[in-house]
Design an enzyme around this catalytic site. Structure first.
Site, PDB file in Angstrom:
ATOM      1  N   TYR A  34       0.824  -1.199   0.000  1.00  0.00           N
ATOM      2  CA  TYR A  34       0.000   0.000   0.000  1.00  0.00           C
ATOM      3  C   TYR A  34       0.859   1.251   0.000  1.00  0.00           C
ATOM      4  CZ  TYR A  34       0.844   1.026   5.014  1.00  0.00           C
ATOM      5  OH  TYR A  34       1.415   1.362   6.222  1.00  0.00           O
TER       6      TYR A  34
ATOM      7  N   ARG B 285       8.107   4.428  -4.665  1.00  0.00           N
ATOM      8  CA  ARG B 285       8.159   3.511  -3.517  1.00  0.00           C
ATOM      9  C   ARG B 285       7.143   2.380  -3.697  1.00  0.00           C
ATOM     10  NH1 ARG B 285       7.321   5.797   2.472  1.00  0.00           N
ATOM     11  NH2 ARG B 285       5.186   6.015   1.683  1.00  0.00           N
TER      12      ARG B 285
ATOM     13  N   ARG C 163      -7.404 -20.721  -1.305  1.00  0.00           N
ATOM     14  CA  ARG C 163      -6.396 -20.473  -0.268  1.00  0.00           C
ATOM     15  C   ARG C 163      -5.248 -21.472  -0.361  1.00  0.00           C
ATOM     16  NH1 ARG C 163      -4.388 -22.014   4.452  1.00  0.00           N
ATOM     17  NH2 ARG C 163      -3.488 -20.373   5.745  1.00  0.00           N
TER      18      ARG C 163
ATOM     19  N   LYS D 124       6.361  -1.652   1.952  1.00  0.00           N
ATOM     20  CA  LYS D 124       5.157  -1.078   2.596  1.00  0.00           C
ATOM     21  C   LYS D 124       4.035  -2.104   2.437  1.00  0.00           C
ATOM     22  CE  LYS D 124       3.113   3.505   3.281  1.00  0.00           C
ATOM     23  NZ  LYS D 124       3.247   3.553   4.739  1.00  0.00           N
TER      24      LYS D 124
ATOM     25  N   GLU E 293      12.630   3.060  13.771  1.00  0.00           N
ATOM     26  CA  GLU E 293      11.628   4.058  13.372  1.00  0.00           C
ATOM     27  C   GLU E 293      10.487   4.033  14.373  1.00  0.00           C
ATOM     28  OE1 GLU E 293       9.772   3.055   9.629  1.00  0.00           O
ATOM     29  OE2 GLU E 293       9.808   0.917  10.074  1.00  0.00           O
TER      30      GLU E 293
ATOM     31  N   LEU F 117      10.974   1.702   7.048  1.00  0.00           N
ATOM     32  CA  LEU F 117      10.323   2.173   5.829  1.00  0.00           C
ATOM     33  C   LEU F 117      11.043   3.432   5.351  1.00  0.00           C
ATOM     34  CD1 LEU F 117       7.704   1.550   4.089  1.00  0.00           C
ATOM     35  CD2 LEU F 117       6.868   3.653   5.109  1.00  0.00           C
TER      36      LEU F 117
HETATM   37  N1  PDD Z   1       2.774   5.275   7.548  1.00  0.00           N
HETATM   38  N2  PDD Z   1       7.487   4.122   8.981  1.00  0.00           N
HETATM   39  C1  PDD Z   1       6.342   3.414   9.038  1.00  0.00           C
HETATM   40  C2  PDD Z   1       6.353   2.078   9.655  1.00  0.00           C
HETATM   41  C3  PDD Z   1       5.154   3.968   8.527  1.00  0.00           C
HETATM   42  O1  PDD Z   1       4.014   3.247   8.568  1.00  0.00           O
HETATM   43  C4  PDD Z   1       5.182   5.282   7.971  1.00  0.00           C
HETATM   44  C5  PDD Z   1       3.966   5.954   7.408  1.00  0.00           C
HETATM   45  C6  PDD Z   1       6.407   5.978   7.930  1.00  0.00           C
HETATM   46  C7  PDD Z   1       6.533   7.349   7.335  1.00  0.00           C
HETATM   47  O2  PDD Z   1       6.556   7.303   5.928  1.00  0.00           O
HETATM   48  P1  PDD Z   1       5.987   8.504   5.047  1.00  0.00           P
HETATM   49  O3  PDD Z   1       6.733   9.721   5.442  1.00  0.00           O
HETATM   50  O4  PDD Z   1       6.279   8.094   3.652  1.00  0.00           O
HETATM   51  O5  PDD Z   1       4.515   8.621   5.340  1.00  0.00           O
HETATM   52  C8  PDD Z   1       7.534   5.351   8.445  1.00  0.00           C
HETATM   53  C9  PDD Z   1       1.562   5.731   6.922  1.00  0.00           C
HETATM   54  C10 PDD Z   1       1.263   7.166   7.089  1.00  0.00           C
HETATM   55  C11 PDD Z   1       0.427   4.784   7.319  1.00  0.00           C
HETATM   56  O6  PDD Z   1       0.678   3.600   7.357  1.00  0.00           O
HETATM   57  O7  PDD Z   1      -0.699   5.250   7.549  1.00  0.00           O
END
Ligand code: PDD
Length: 295
Positions: free
Chosen positions: A31, A50, A98, A146, A189, A213
Site C-alpha cells: 500500500y 516507492r 487459499r 510497505k 523508526e 520504511l
Molecule cells: N505510515 N514508517 C512506518 C512504519 C510507517 O508506517 C510510515 C507511514 C512511515 C513514514 O513514511 P511517510 O513519510 O512516507 O509517510 C515510516 C503511513 C502514514 C500509514 O501507514 O498510515
C-alpha cells in the site's frame, strides 16, 4: 466518501471484495499513503516509485502505469471533499483458492483507493509536542516493503495508545531472544512514522535499510536540512542516545513533522518543542507551499 475498486468509482458502502482475496487471507499486498494539499498529491512521483519498489519486492506486476495512477488519483481527489486529503492505495495479489504460493496462472490483482480528510496539526501539538514510548522492534527483516500485513505495527502502536501516548519508538536489539538488551539496541523508526534525534544542534537520522520504511517525509526533512545548511548526519543511533536527546522528531505523510517532548514518561530536552523542530517545521510548511505553487 467515494472510493475506487477494480476499475470503478463508488460510494464506500457499496464496495465489496471476496473473502478469498489474498489481502484478506494472507495480508498479501502492498500500500501507499499520499498526502494531498490544496487538492494536489504531494511528492506523487516519489510515492509511486516507492509503490513500485514494494510491488517488485513481492513480485507483483504493477497494474497501472504512472500516468494511469496519476489520472486515477486526480479523479479520486476531485470526487472527495476537502482541500487537504490523504490517499490510501492498496494492491493485493487478488482472489484465489487459499494456498500459500502465488496463484499460477496469476489472477487479476485487487486495486483499491480511498481518500480521507487530512487533519491540520493542532496548535497545541505544535506548541507542546507529543509523547512516545519505546518498545522492542519485533518485526520482520523487510520493513522497507510497505506491506499491508501490519499486525506487528498495529500491536506496537497500541502500546503507545495504552500508555496515553501518540507513538511507539522502535528499538531493534542485535540479540533476537529475550531478555531485550537495551545496551545493544538501536533506533529503527516509529510504529507508523520515522524518528529523528537532535543532539548538540545536529539532526541525526537512522540510515535507510531493510529495517525501516524509507519515508517520503523523512526524505523531505533531509532535503530541508541540506538546503538550509542545518547540520545533519545519517548514522546508526544507539538506544541510549534516545534517552539523552535534546530533541526528538517524528515524521509521516499524515502527521508531517512533530516534536516528541515526553519519552517513556520523562521529559525530552526542555520538555517543549525545540529550535530544530521549529526550524524544520517552518521550512517544511514553506516547502509544501512552494511545491504546490510550482505545480
Ligand atoms: N505510515 N514508517 C512506518 C512504519 C510507517 O508506517 C510510515 C507511514 C512511515 C513514514 O513514511 P511517510 O513519510 O512516507 O509517510 C515510516 C503511513 C502514514 C500509514 O501507514 O498510515
Amino acid at each position: 466518501m467515494t472510493i475506487y475498486l477494480n476499475g470503478q468509482f463508488m460510494p464506500v458502502e457499496d464496495a465489496k471484495i471476496s473473502v478469498l482475496d489474498r489481502g484478506f487471507i494472507f495480508g498479501d499486498g502492498v500500500y501507499e499513503v499520499i498526502p494531498v494539499y490544496s487538492r494536489r498529491a504531494f511528492r506523487l512521483n516519489e510515492h509511486l516509485q516507492r509503490l513500485q519498489h514494494s510491488l517488485d519486492c513481492i513480485q507483483l506486476p504493477n497494474p497501472h502505469s504512472a500516468e494511469e495512477w496519476r489520472e486515477l488519483i486526480a479523479e479520486l481527489i476531485a470526487k472527495n471533499d476537502g482541500e487537504d486529503q490523504y490517499l490510501y492505495l492498496h494492491i493485493t495479489r487478488g482472489i484465489a483458492k487459499r494456498d500459500h504460493p502465488f496463484p499460477n496462472p496469476p489472477v487479476a490483482p485487487t486495486v483499491f483507493l480511498m481518500s480521507s480528510l487530512l487533519p491540520t496539526p493542532s496548535v497545541s501539538l505544535i506548541e507542546n509536542g507529543t509523547s512516545a514510548v519505546t518498545a522492542q522492534d519485533n518485526r520482520w527483516l523487510r520493513c522497507d516493503i510497505k506491506a499491508i500485513s501490519l499486525l506487528p505495527n498495529v500491536l506496537l502502536r497500541q502500546i503507545a495508545v495504552n500508555a496515553d501516548c501518540a507513538e511507539t519508538i522502535l528499538l531493534r536489539s542485535v540479540t533476537v531472544h529475550p531478555p531485550f538488551n537495551i545496551e545493544q539496541a538501536f533506533l529503527t523508526e516509529g510504529a507508523a512514522s520515522n524518528i529523528f534525534l537532535v543532539k548538540n544542534g545536529i539532526l541525526l537520522a537512522p540510515p535507510k535499510n531493510h529495517l525501516m520504511l524509507p519515508g517520503i517525509t523523512y526524505d523531505v526533512i533531509l532535503e530541508i536540512a541540506a538546503s538550509y545548511d542545518i547540520p545533519h548526519q545519517i548514522r546508526e543511533i544507539a538506544a541510549s542516545e534516545l534517552f539523552d536527546a535534546d530533541e526528538l522528531l517524528l515524521s509521516s505523510s499524515t502527521r508531517e513533522v512533530q516534536a516528541i517532548t515526553r519519552l517513556d514518561g520523562k521529559t525530552v530536552g526542555s520538555g517543549l518543542p525545540g529550535p530544530m523542530f521549529k526550524k524544520i517545521n517552518q521550512h517544511y510548511q514553506e516547502f509544501k507551499r512552494n511545491v504546490m505553487r510550482a505545480l
